[in-house]
Design an enzyme around this catalytic site. Sequence first.
Site, PDB file in Angstrom:
ATOM      1  N   TYR A  38      17.461  60.102  30.872  1.00  0.00           N
ATOM      2  CA  TYR A  38      18.958  59.928  30.296  1.00  0.00           C
ATOM      3  C   TYR A  38      19.839  60.907  30.841  1.00  0.00           C
ATOM      4  CZ  TYR A  38      22.882  59.546  27.159  1.00  0.00           C
ATOM      5  OH  TYR A  38      24.317  59.433  26.701  1.00  0.00           O
ATOM      6  N   ASP A  39      19.654  62.260  31.081  1.00  0.00           N
ATOM      7  CA  ASP A  39      20.186  63.282  31.397  1.00  0.00           C
ATOM      8  C   ASP A  39      20.522  63.041  32.952  1.00  0.00           C
ATOM      9  OD1 ASP A  39      20.522  64.322  29.150  1.00  0.00           O
ATOM     10  OD2 ASP A  39      18.958  65.922  29.251  1.00  0.00           O
ATOM     11  N   SER A  84      41.156  54.917  -1.596  1.00  0.00           N
ATOM     12  CA  SER A  84      39.927  55.338  -2.205  1.00  0.00           C
ATOM     13  C   SER A  84      39.014  54.212  -3.002  1.00  0.00           C
ATOM     14  CB  SER A  84      39.758  56.683  -2.515  1.00  0.00           C
ATOM     15  OG  SER A  84      40.484  56.787  -3.687  1.00  0.00           O
ATOM     16  N   LEU A  85      38.177  54.706  -3.679  1.00  0.00           N
ATOM     17  CA  LEU A  85      37.354  53.848  -4.474  1.00  0.00           C
ATOM     18  C   LEU A  85      37.454  54.227  -6.059  1.00  0.00           C
ATOM     19  CD1 LEU A  85      34.199  53.147  -2.461  1.00  0.00           C
ATOM     20  CD2 LEU A  85      36.160  51.405  -2.727  1.00  0.00           C
ATOM     21  N   GLU A 115      25.987  48.991  -0.939  1.00  0.00           N
ATOM     22  CA  GLU A 115      25.442  49.794  -0.022  1.00  0.00           C
ATOM     23  C   GLU A 115      25.599  51.430  -0.473  1.00  0.00           C
ATOM     24  OE1 GLU A 115      28.943  47.897   3.213  1.00  0.00           O
ATOM     25  OE2 GLU A 115      29.472  49.777   2.025  1.00  0.00           O
ATOM     26  N   LYS A 117      26.540  55.203  -1.007  1.00  0.00           N
ATOM     27  CA  LYS A 117      27.878  55.658  -0.599  1.00  0.00           C
ATOM     28  C   LYS A 117      27.462  57.311  -0.035  1.00  0.00           C
ATOM     29  CE  LYS A 117      32.115  57.285  -3.546  1.00  0.00           C
ATOM     30  NZ  LYS A 117      32.186  58.401  -2.971  1.00  0.00           N
ATOM     31  N   ASP A 119      28.208  60.779   1.435  1.00  0.00           N
ATOM     32  CA  ASP A 119      29.133  61.832   0.907  1.00  0.00           C
ATOM     33  C   ASP A 119      29.523  62.657   2.159  1.00  0.00           C
ATOM     34  OD1 ASP A 119      30.244  63.579  -0.441  1.00  0.00           O
ATOM     35  OD2 ASP A 119      28.683  64.543  -1.632  1.00  0.00           O
ATOM     36  N   GLU A 175      32.514  56.949   7.553  1.00  0.00           N
ATOM     37  CA  GLU A 175      32.217  58.258   7.033  1.00  0.00           C
ATOM     38  C   GLU A 175      31.589  59.211   8.271  1.00  0.00           C
ATOM     39  OE1 GLU A 175      33.278  58.146   4.061  1.00  0.00           O
ATOM     40  OE2 GLU A 175      32.643  59.846   2.821  1.00  0.00           O
ATOM     41  N   LYS A 291      30.792  45.829  -3.267  1.00  0.00           N
ATOM     42  CA  LYS A 291      31.864  45.161  -2.707  1.00  0.00           C
ATOM     43  C   LYS A 291      31.741  43.830  -2.802  1.00  0.00           C
ATOM     44  CE  LYS A 291      32.612  48.937   0.572  1.00  0.00           C
ATOM     45  NZ  LYS A 291      32.252  49.228   2.093  1.00  0.00           N
ATOM     46  N   LYS A 315      28.537  56.239  -9.297  1.00  0.00           N
ATOM     47  CA  LYS A 315      28.057  57.818  -8.730  1.00  0.00           C
ATOM     48  C   LYS A 315      26.723  58.028  -9.545  1.00  0.00           C
ATOM     49  CE  LYS A 315      31.521  60.649  -7.646  1.00  0.00           C
ATOM     50  NZ  LYS A 315      31.929  61.435  -6.153  1.00  0.00           N
ATOM     51  N   CYS A 409      16.534  98.732   3.902  1.00  0.00           N
ATOM     52  CA  CYS A 409      15.650  97.711   4.045  1.00  0.00           C
ATOM     53  C   CYS A 409      14.480  97.485   3.186  1.00  0.00           C
ATOM     54  CB  CYS A 409      15.342  97.536   5.721  1.00  0.00           C
ATOM     55  SG  CYS A 409      14.412  96.337   5.830  1.00  0.00           S
ATOM     56  N   CYS A 412      11.389  98.007   5.914  1.00  0.00           N
ATOM     57  CA  CYS A 412      11.058  99.342   6.641  1.00  0.00           C
ATOM     58  C   CYS A 412      11.746 100.420   6.171  1.00  0.00           C
ATOM     59  CB  CYS A 412      11.546  99.051   8.008  1.00  0.00           C
ATOM     60  SG  CYS A 412      13.138  99.068   8.346  1.00  0.00           S
ATOM     61  N   CYS A 427      19.482  95.275   8.311  1.00  0.00           N
ATOM     62  CA  CYS A 427      18.812  96.428   8.589  1.00  0.00           C
ATOM     63  C   CYS A 427      19.112  96.910   9.745  1.00  0.00           C
ATOM     64  CB  CYS A 427      17.091  95.756   8.528  1.00  0.00           C
ATOM     65  SG  CYS A 427      16.342  97.081   8.942  1.00  0.00           S
ATOM     66  N   CYS A 432      12.232  97.404  13.133  1.00  0.00           N
ATOM     67  CA  CYS A 432      11.926  96.954  11.615  1.00  0.00           C
ATOM     68  C   CYS A 432      10.737  95.662  11.986  1.00  0.00           C
ATOM     69  CB  CYS A 432      12.981  96.429  10.719  1.00  0.00           C
ATOM     70  SG  CYS A 432      12.582  95.453   9.353  1.00  0.00           S
TER      71      CYS A 432
HETATM   72  S1  IVH Z   1      34.789  51.640   1.075  1.00  0.00           S
HETATM   73  C1  IVH Z   1      39.191  50.653   0.538  1.00  0.00           C
HETATM   74  N1  IVH Z   1      31.977  52.105   1.497  1.00  0.00           N
HETATM   75  O1  IVH Z   1      33.897  57.305  -0.649  1.00  0.00           O
HETATM   76  C2  IVH Z   1      38.318  51.677   0.359  1.00  0.00           C
HETATM   77  N2  IVH Z   1      33.766  53.935   1.086  1.00  0.00           N
HETATM   78  O2  IVH Z   1      35.351  57.553  -3.086  1.00  0.00           O
HETATM   79  C3  IVH Z   1      37.307  51.620   1.486  1.00  0.00           C
HETATM   80  N3  IVH Z   1      32.657  56.159   0.985  1.00  0.00           N
HETATM   81  O3  IVH Z   1      37.212  56.775   0.780  1.00  0.00           O
HETATM   82  C4  IVH Z   1      36.093  52.625   1.259  1.00  0.00           C
HETATM   83  N4  IVH Z   1      30.654  55.253   1.495  1.00  0.00           N
HETATM   84  O4  IVH Z   1      35.356  58.029   2.061  1.00  0.00           O
HETATM   85  C5  IVH Z   1      33.376  52.500   1.138  1.00  0.00           C
HETATM   86  N5  IVH Z   1      29.895  52.704   1.729  1.00  0.00           N
HETATM   87  C6  IVH Z   1      31.100  53.156   1.625  1.00  0.00           C
HETATM   88  C7  IVH Z   1      31.388  54.397   1.514  1.00  0.00           C
HETATM   89  C8  IVH Z   1      32.692  54.840   1.145  1.00  0.00           C
HETATM   90  C9  IVH Z   1      31.537  56.472   1.243  1.00  0.00           C
HETATM   91  C10 IVH Z   1      33.561  56.981   0.809  1.00  0.00           C
HETATM   92  C11 IVH Z   1      34.977  56.729   1.398  1.00  0.00           C
HETATM   93  C12 IVH Z   1      36.001  56.452   0.391  1.00  0.00           C
HETATM   94  C13 IVH Z   1      35.363  57.087  -0.815  1.00  0.00           C
HETATM   95  C14 IVH Z   1      35.805  56.734  -2.038  1.00  0.00           C
END
Ligand code: IVH
Length: 683
Positions: A38-39, A84-85, A115, A117, A119, A175, A291, A315, A409, A412, A427, A432
């Site tokens: 690849y390189d 966000s969710l 799916e 989540k 972090d 993410e 979802k 969560k 230390c 030693c 140290c 050492c």
């Molecule tokens: S869906 C409209 N799916 O969690 C919202 N978010 O607490 C679309 N996250 O803002 C987000 N895994 O940063 C979605 N499988 C996943 C996720 C996910 C992590 C994060 C994302 C979101 C936050 C909400």
Amino acid sequence: MTDETPIQQQMESLRTEIERHNRLYYIDAAPEITDREYDRLLRELEELENQYPEFSTPTSPTRRVGGAPLDRFESVRHTVPMMSLSNTYSKEELAEFDRRIRKLIPEEIFTYILEPKIDGVAISLRYENGVLVRAVTRGDGATGDDVTANIKTINSIPLRLSDMMPPTVLEVRGEIYMDTAGFSKLNESRQEAGLEPFANPRNACAGSLKLLDPREVAKRPLDAIFYATGELDGIAFETHEQMLLSLKNYGLRITPKYWLNGKIDDVLDRLDELENMRHEFPFEMDGGVIKVNERRLYDELGFTAKSPRWAVAYKYEPEQAETTLHAISIQVGRTGVLTPVAELEPVQLAGTTVKRATLHNEDEIRRKDIKVGDRVIIEKAGEIIPAVVKVVTEKRTGTEQVFEMPNECPVCGSEVEKRAGEVALRCTNLQCPAQVKNWLTHFASRGAMDINGLGESLVEQLVDSGLVKNPAELYSLQKVEVLGLERMGDKSAENLLTGIEASKHRPFEKVLFGLGIRHIGKGAASILANEFKDIDTLMKADLAQLENIYDIGPIVAQSVVEYFLNPETRAVIEQLREAGVNFEQVDTGGSSELEGLTFVLTGTLETMTRDEAGDKIKKRGGKVSGSVSQKTSYLVAGANAGSKLEKAESLGVTILTEQQLMDLLGSDEQLEDKQTGQLGFGF
Ligand code: IVH
């Protein structure tokens, strides 16, 4: 037909080939070629781009890391806000989520998709006509930071979508995360460097994305997974699953696992299954996301102030445990850093028994107000050794003891110091035992003394058995001593001693690098060797003299002076000198048989790499160039030579085979004989 030149076509086919291998590696986890191969492809493309800059493209796989560091990030408005969710913490709350949806759309039949989540840090990528044009963080949801240059360094993110007819606009959201194994390594090396470690992979990831220099970001083990869309033009998806699969087709990574279910009860079961898999993913997972799969229902379900009604997060409880901290011990790392470690009452955490937890450094102990005897909460945060999150102060009895870091230390007994800008105590004794292993491994490494067979495990044994306390003592090792080590046969003992003996003749710059002077990498070692020519002159150099050298900064200069002021290191140098180690620069320019000749190397050589061949040519006074021109004396053509060969032929440049080159070069031994002869050391 296009009106592209053959070179352009060759470059484009190289680009697509490299992209295909990227995809096989990162998306399909089914690589077809080795990293080396690849390189080689990447280098071939790089060479062509250097030669024909007019045909290079901004989306070329060679362009992942580039450009100067930024002053700051531009603010960019999201065309579709990044929401966000809403979070749920119990299965009852999830059942409630389901009831709400069914009430809003009573007539509809639909499915849920579950799916992991992830972090990490949310990101939005914008592809226009298949080309990555921008990457923006979530920010406040309405505007975020333009971190495109940083995101491009993530190899699994395609700079071009793999599709002949990509949509006009495709915004994908996902993410960015730091791989858990990579996070542990990063923290380890930060700790060894005396820097503050990151609290968890998410912080490390966020911190990495905020770096203004993409070259630094490229060193961080970042990756990405995509799970949603923003603005779309020229494409539509019926279901979430269909969207995920198309993203995957385009070459974007998606979750390695998801589940489709019609009933919420089944989703709840799958959530347990997902939680059990928690440690099988390369990322930290803090829950599941549920979802509605049918995207046509999204409009109807709509949004609350900050999150969609068609999705929810569940969560998991963080993986924590409570236990008693019985004592704090000190570990001395390979660079001399003292790390406090909590000795715990053994407790079960995430399927393993935990007896120790890292406390990182003194500041951390103060900040968290940790005392010996405390009840503490520990957590696994992607690290092999868990961390102490906090003290359960309500359970204090008053018998807890404040912990003081030692002044010396524990290995030693030497003094410890805190360097400017560092949080760690170190140290100060290079000899050492805790540090000697590191020093020896570095000394023996390929870039330094290149001692064959002297790897980490042998170093470990040599030091633990007391046979070797510094690099100089390697040279007085006796065969009987070596034979006494584990798994050491006659042959390997012989080889090791021959390797050690041979290392006496390494060039001065390698010896200098091997000494392990702080901040002296290979480059600085080479500059110093060229400048001062021998160790005595270098040892006498003062700060001003050193700082005056082009490319030597004040930090390096200071470190050199300090190193040679230390009587212990001076003693080791004397011992090395007595053993016969080379401390003088031998003028390799002495051989000049190829002086005035310029070589271009192309194609694959059989007996050596192009770099090695280049070194041999340079050693004999020749020059090596990347491109063929009127000035080229010889083109060396290996297998599959391409455009350069054509060009050389058209210019009438003499073409050499690999064998012809080797004949011209003679052997290195012959060269060395010649050089010592020239310098008057011959017999
Ligand atoms: S869906 C409209 N799916 O969690 C919202 N978010 O607490 C679309 N996250 O803002 C987000 N895994 O940063 C979605 N499988 C996943 C996720 C996910 C992590 C994060 C994302 C979101 C936050 C909400």
